[in-house]
Design an enzyme around this catalytic site. Structure first.
Site, short mmCIF file in Angstrom:
data_model
loop_
_atom_site.label_atom_id
_atom_site.label_comp_id
_atom_site.label_asym_id
_atom_site.label_seq_id
_atom_site.Cartn_x
_atom_site.Cartn_y
_atom_site.Cartn_z
N GLU A 1 -23.21 -15.42 -7.88
CA GLU A 1 -23.85 -16.01 -9.05
C GLU A 1 -23.28 -17.40 -9.36
OE1 GLU A 1 -25.18 -12.91 -11.94
OE2 GLU A 1 -24.25 -14.24 -13.40
N HIS B 1 -16.72 2.26 10.61
CA HIS B 1 -17.65 3.17 11.29
C HIS B 1 -19.09 2.92 10.85
CE1 HIS B 1 -14.25 5.40 12.94
NE2 HIS B 1 -13.67 5.03 11.81
N LYS C 1 -34.63 -13.29 -16.46
CA LYS C 1 -34.61 -12.69 -17.80
C LYS C 1 -35.86 -13.11 -18.58
CE LYS C 1 -29.60 -12.21 -18.45
NZ LYS C 1 -28.46 -12.42 -19.32
O1 PA5 Z 1 -22.24 -13.14 -15.24
C1 PA5 Z 1 -23.25 -13.34 -15.90
O2 PA5 Z 1 -23.41 -14.36 -16.58
C2 PA5 Z 1 -24.36 -12.29 -15.97
O3 PA5 Z 1 -24.18 -11.31 -15.00
C3 PA5 Z 1 -24.36 -11.65 -17.34
O4 PA5 Z 1 -23.11 -11.08 -17.59
C4 PA5 Z 1 -25.45 -10.58 -17.48
O5 PA5 Z 1 -26.69 -11.13 -17.17
C5 PA5 Z 1 -25.46 -10.05 -18.90
O6 PA5 Z 1 -25.61 -11.12 -19.79
P1 PA5 Z 1 -25.16 -11.03 -21.29
O7 PA5 Z 1 -23.74 -10.58 -21.32
O8 PA5 Z 1 -25.33 -12.42 -21.81
O9 PA5 Z 1 -26.08 -10.08 -21.97
#
Ligand code: PA5
Length: 448
Positions: free
Chosen positions: A293, A322, A436
């Protein structure tokens, strides 16, 4: 007591010129590396990169420990409602640092620690199964969302709150919810204030995948009995290791530079993380999110389309020897393998001798599982190296809060520095946000 980095098997001496990295290539990054380092230091100083300071938040830790004491007195179960960065840190810590069968131990054996469950999905069957096995009267639900509005988390929360109202009454339910979210903004903060839920804050400027050392990871970990002070001491120790001036002495920077050069110069577009411990499986998942990410980006900082990022993959040693290893040894030359190896396991299991007349069995008798797993890791490392497959290794003295704190902080610093090398912003996630927004529209949310 420190974790250590071993990267000889990334270099030409070990794996040849086609796949290996030269000292000159590493040195070639020096000028850019210095500029990135300067930029990161300045932004840290200006408070723009608050994740760096998380190991030092003494008062937040005191607050968590005080509240956890009360929570432990009242409940048996602690359920995290979250997704992605709001769930993976807690999961990684729990798997790594609690007893492997923590939730199955009788209460007495867990001391005061609560059973910990992390609902990192909205699969109806999985979520319902979790609600089926916990007694709501003995459970506290921690809703974790930095933005306070992610559909999956809010949906989990709505299901739970309805259950609690039915089972506990329209007044009592409030005592069974904790909200961990932005200190000021977002729907969850508004609801928490209105309802008077016990609340914890995710510090401003710390995104989900960098939040493991905030209440997002620390509160569930402490509720499950993990020593969060030691965890943060480990993170602070790694911070010190990464503060030295010489770039080649900063472990997280070297690791970032190697991954970057392997990807960009040698076509290693896949980064396999392979811990030799079941306990580190959650750390593997956490790393995959952090690496993917943070670095998978369309635009550079100069707004050019670059489409960069290595694809992270988790494998577990020896299990995946394995399964995936055949591909890593003989398939395309497009991977770097990162081993994470505890020097010592907390338990030793002897292999008792038997069937001494059958050599295929006899040779194992008198050894230990510890010796076998060590031999298998070293054999895999050697086989990869012999086949000119780049690999590097992090050795942990053992798996404990101090070493795991170091490891997670190491990966965070590595990721941010790698973001500099790729010239992208490692702290945003426009692709996730786009997903989202499309979901909000499909579910009929006004304004999307
Ligand atoms: O690392 C990130 O930014 C995302 O994985 C968020 O943690 C995830 O989308 C959840 O978002 P939020 O904590 O704003 O609800």
């Amino acid at each position: 007591m420190g974790i250590s980095l071993h990267f000889a098997n990334m270099m030409t001496d070990a794996i040849g010129e086609v796949h290996g990295i030269t000292d000159e290539e590493l040195d070639g990054l020096k000028a850019r590396g210095k500029a990135i380092d300067r930029d990161l230091r300045e932004r840290r100083k200006a408070g723009e990169l608050p994740f760096y300071e998380l190991p030092y938040q003494k008062s937040e830790v005191r607050n968590i420990l005080k509240k956890v004491k009360k929570i432990q007195d009242k409940y048996d179960n602690f359920v995290v409602l979250g997704i992605g960065g709001s769930a993976l840190g807690a999961k990684a810590l729990h798997l790594a640092l609690s007893h492997p069968q923590h939730n199955l131990l009788p209460k007495g054996k867990r001391k005061d620690a609560l059973r910990l469950f992390v609902a990192d999905n909205i699969d109806p069957e999985g979520f319902k199964a979790l609600l089926d096995i916990i007694d709501p009267k003995k459970t506290v639900f921690n809703v974790v969302s930095k933005s306070g509005g992610t559909a999956e988390i809010i949906a989990q929360f709505l299901v739970v709150i309805d259950l609690l109202k039915k089972r506990l009454g329209r007044k009592m339910y409030k005592n069974y919810i904790i909200a961990t979210t932005d200190p000021k903004k977002g729907a969850l903060r508004e609801i928490a204030n209105r309802e008077g839920f016990l609340g914890f804050s995710v510090p401003e400027g710390v995104g989900g995948r960098f939040s493991v050392f905030t209440p997002v990871g620390l509160l569930p970990a402490a509720a499950a009995g993990i020593d969060i002070e030691e965890l943060l001491a480990g993170a602070a120790y790694m911070d010190k290791q990464c503060q030295v001036d010489d770039l080649r002495e900063k472990p997280a920077y070297i690791a970032a530079a190697l991954q970057y050069l392997a990807d960009v110069n040698k076509g290693k577009a896949i980064s396999v993380i392979m811990p030799y411990a079941d306990r580190l499986s959650g750390v593997g998942d956490w790393y995959c999110q952090l690496w993917a990410e943070s670095l998978g980006k369309r635009y550079s900082r100069d707004n050019e389309v670059v489409n960069v990022g290595q694809t992270p993959v988790k494998a577990i040693g020896v299990t995946d020897q394995h399964s995936q290893l055949q591909l890593y040894l003989e398939g395309p030359y497009n991977k770097v393998v990162i081993f994470i190896v505890p020097k010592k396991y907390k338990k030793e299991v002897k292999i008792p001798p038997a069937y001494e007349d059958i050599e295929a069995v006899n040779y194992l008798g008198g050894h230990t599982l510890n010796a076998l797993i060590k031999a298998e890791q070293e054999a895999t490392e050697l086989a990869l190296t012999k086949n000119n497959r780049p690999n590097w290794k992090i050795l942990l003295p053992e798996i404990n809060p101090f070493s795991v704190g170091q490891l997670l902080y190491f990966f965070e610093v590595q990721t941010v520095y790698a973001g500099g090398l790729y010239n992208i912003n490692p702290l945003d996630q426009p692709g996730v946000e786009e997903g989202k927004r499309i979901t909000y529209r499909m579910m009929g949310r006004e304004g999307f």
